[in-house]
Design a protein around this motif. Structure first.
Motif, PDB file in Angstrom:
ATOM      1  N   ALA A  89       1.196  -1.557   0.335  1.00  0.00           N
ATOM      2  CA  ALA A  89      -0.554   0.181   0.018  1.00  0.00           C
ATOM      3  C   ALA A  89       0.603   1.144   0.426  1.00  0.00           C
ATOM      4  N   THR A 137      -3.313  10.342   1.273  1.00  0.00           N
ATOM      5  CA  THR A 137      -3.956  10.089   0.257  1.00  0.00           C
ATOM      6  C   THR A 137      -3.407   8.604   1.465  1.00  0.00           C
ATOM      7  N   VAL A 139      -3.792   4.613  -0.709  1.00  0.00           N
ATOM      8  CA  VAL A 139      -4.065   3.965  -1.232  1.00  0.00           C
ATOM      9  C   VAL A 139      -3.968   2.373  -1.050  1.00  0.00           C
ATOM     10  N   GLU A 140      -5.121   1.425  -1.514  1.00  0.00           N
ATOM     11  CA  GLU A 140      -4.411   0.133  -0.831  1.00  0.00           C
ATOM     12  C   GLU A 140      -3.813  -0.738  -2.039  1.00  0.00           C
ATOM     13  N   LYS A 142      -3.569  -2.884  -4.208  1.00  0.00           N
ATOM     14  CA  LYS A 142      -4.873  -3.958  -4.611  1.00  0.00           C
ATOM     15  C   LYS A 142      -5.218  -2.688  -5.660  1.00  0.00           C
ATOM     16  N   ASP A 143      -5.548  -1.046  -5.835  1.00  0.00           N
ATOM     17  CA  ASP A 143      -5.235   0.134  -6.423  1.00  0.00           C
ATOM     18  C   ASP A 143      -4.195   0.360  -7.325  1.00  0.00           C
ATOM     19  N   ILE A 144      -3.114  -0.302  -7.077  1.00  0.00           N
ATOM     20  CA  ILE A 144      -1.411  -0.134  -7.615  1.00  0.00           C
ATOM     21  C   ILE A 144      -1.892  -0.186  -8.923  1.00  0.00           C
ATOM     22  N   PRO A 145      -1.712   0.205 -10.162  1.00  0.00           N
ATOM     23  CA  PRO A 145      -1.810  -0.318 -11.419  1.00  0.00           C
ATOM     24  C   PRO A 145      -0.111  -1.397 -11.743  1.00  0.00           C
ATOM     25  N   LYS A 155       4.748  -2.315 -11.434  1.00  0.00           N
ATOM     26  CA  LYS A 155       4.095  -1.931 -10.849  1.00  0.00           C
ATOM     27  C   LYS A 155       4.266  -0.160 -10.648  1.00  0.00           C
ATOM     28  N   LYS A 164       0.469   5.072 -18.431  1.00  0.00           N
ATOM     29  CA  LYS A 164      -0.667   4.730 -17.359  1.00  0.00           C
ATOM     30  C   LYS A 164      -0.049   5.393 -16.186  1.00  0.00           C
ATOM     31  N   SER A 166      -0.430   6.180 -11.509  1.00  0.00           N
ATOM     32  CA  SER A 166      -1.065   5.665 -10.474  1.00  0.00           C
ATOM     33  C   SER A 166      -1.921   6.945 -10.171  1.00  0.00           C
ATOM     34  N   PRO A 167      -3.403   6.343  -8.926  1.00  0.00           N
ATOM     35  CA  PRO A 167      -3.620   6.814  -8.075  1.00  0.00           C
ATOM     36  C   PRO A 167      -3.136   8.002  -7.050  1.00  0.00           C
TER      37      PRO A 167
END
Length: 300
Positions: A89, A137, A139-140, A142-145, A155, A164, A166-167
């Protein structure tokens, strides 16, 4: 001609009750793109009576990125955030004009044996955003590209690369990329990079221009767009960098700014305890008489 312009070796540094490997800043290379500070934590075997306890301390002018490989850290800050970060994360805290946080072993792990291993990173903010409101923020994992490419697992932890994004909410053109190769691979990724670029070897080794490089080294590319290398089996590397910020940055302890006067005011504010408080925390880390990150004479 080799595309490696500089090699930075990991150096031991004491952050209070925990030893880390300091990678940036380096005397001959203060920043790589907007990245101004990187510590490698561990891997550390902590007994049931040993815990990470970095008490309340301030930041200005930067975003912190915490990324763990093993273990767990409880983050609390003056925004009221209380989040446990676990492997894979991202904790992304933007200090802006000022924030205070603590980093501790979670309560449920404090009386057991445990391991801790990860990276602590600072990214300098653009000059016009150095005094922005602080934010946080999480970010978990699972949400990392993440994707497979040329036999490698890639990643994009933060920033933009490989088409891409990243969030993680970054504030300037940059990237922080993890690449794992279970089997040795030749990788040519320069077309996906921009600005300045550094490669940190966590595990395994890489071969570049006939030379082999091992763990705990940063290799700085002369030209990020020419980044290519061969890995050995079971290699993990991190590629980081981006567009450099146009102004010089000064660093004292946990303070980063393009303005020396702003750092001096932050030092005074922390001594007078006028920074915001962390709910549920007591005590604070005193301002050091001399910055452990950069010597006083280096702040011009």
């Amino acid at each position: 001609m080799s595309n490696i312009g500089m090699i930075i070796e990991e150096r031991a540094a004491d952050i209070g009750n925990f030893l880390v490997g300091r990678l940036l800043p380096f005397r001959q290379k203060r920043m790589v793109g907007p990245f101004i500070f990187i510590d490698h934590m561990g891997p550390a075997e902590l007994k049931d009576y040993q815990n990470l306890d970095v008490g309340p301390h301030p930041h200005i002018g930067l975003s912190t990125l915490t990324y763990l490989f093993e273990g767990s850290v409880m983050h609390r800050d003056s925004l009221g955030t209380a989040v446990e970060i676990q492997p894979g994360a991202v904790n992304w805290m933007t200090a802006g004009r000022g924030v205070v946080h603590s980093e501790r072993t979670p309560e449920y792990l404090r009386h057991t044996d445990k391991r801790l291993h990860g990276l602590q990173i600072w990214v300098a903010l653009p000059k016009e955003l150095e005094q922005m409101d602080p934010s946080f923020t999480h970010v978990e994992a699972k949400d990392i590209p993440a994707w497979e490419q040329e036999g490698a697992t890639i990643k994009l932890i933060s920033g933009t690369a490989f088409g891409k994004t990243s969030p993680v909410p970054v504030y300037s053109p940059q990237y922080f990329i993890k690449i794992v190769t279970p089997k040795g691979q030749k990788l040519n990724i320069g077309q996906h990079l921009y600005g300045e670029s550094g490669l940190y070897i966590l595990e395994g080794s890489i071969i570049c221009d006939g030379h082999t490089y091992g763990p705990r080294q940063i290799l700085i590319a002369k030209d990020s767009t020419l980044c290519s290398f061969e890995t050995t089996d079971d290699t993990t590397v991190f590629i980081f960098g981006g567009e450099p910020l146009p102004e010089e940055r000064f660093i004292y302890w946990n303070f980063v700014s393009s303005n020396r006067d702003v750092i001096e005011q932050a030092k005074l504010d922390w001594q007078q305890q006028s920074f915001p408080l962390i709910p549920g925390e007591t005590g604070f880390v005193p301002l050091p008489q001399q910055s452990p990150n950069v010597k006083l004479k280096d702040i011009k």
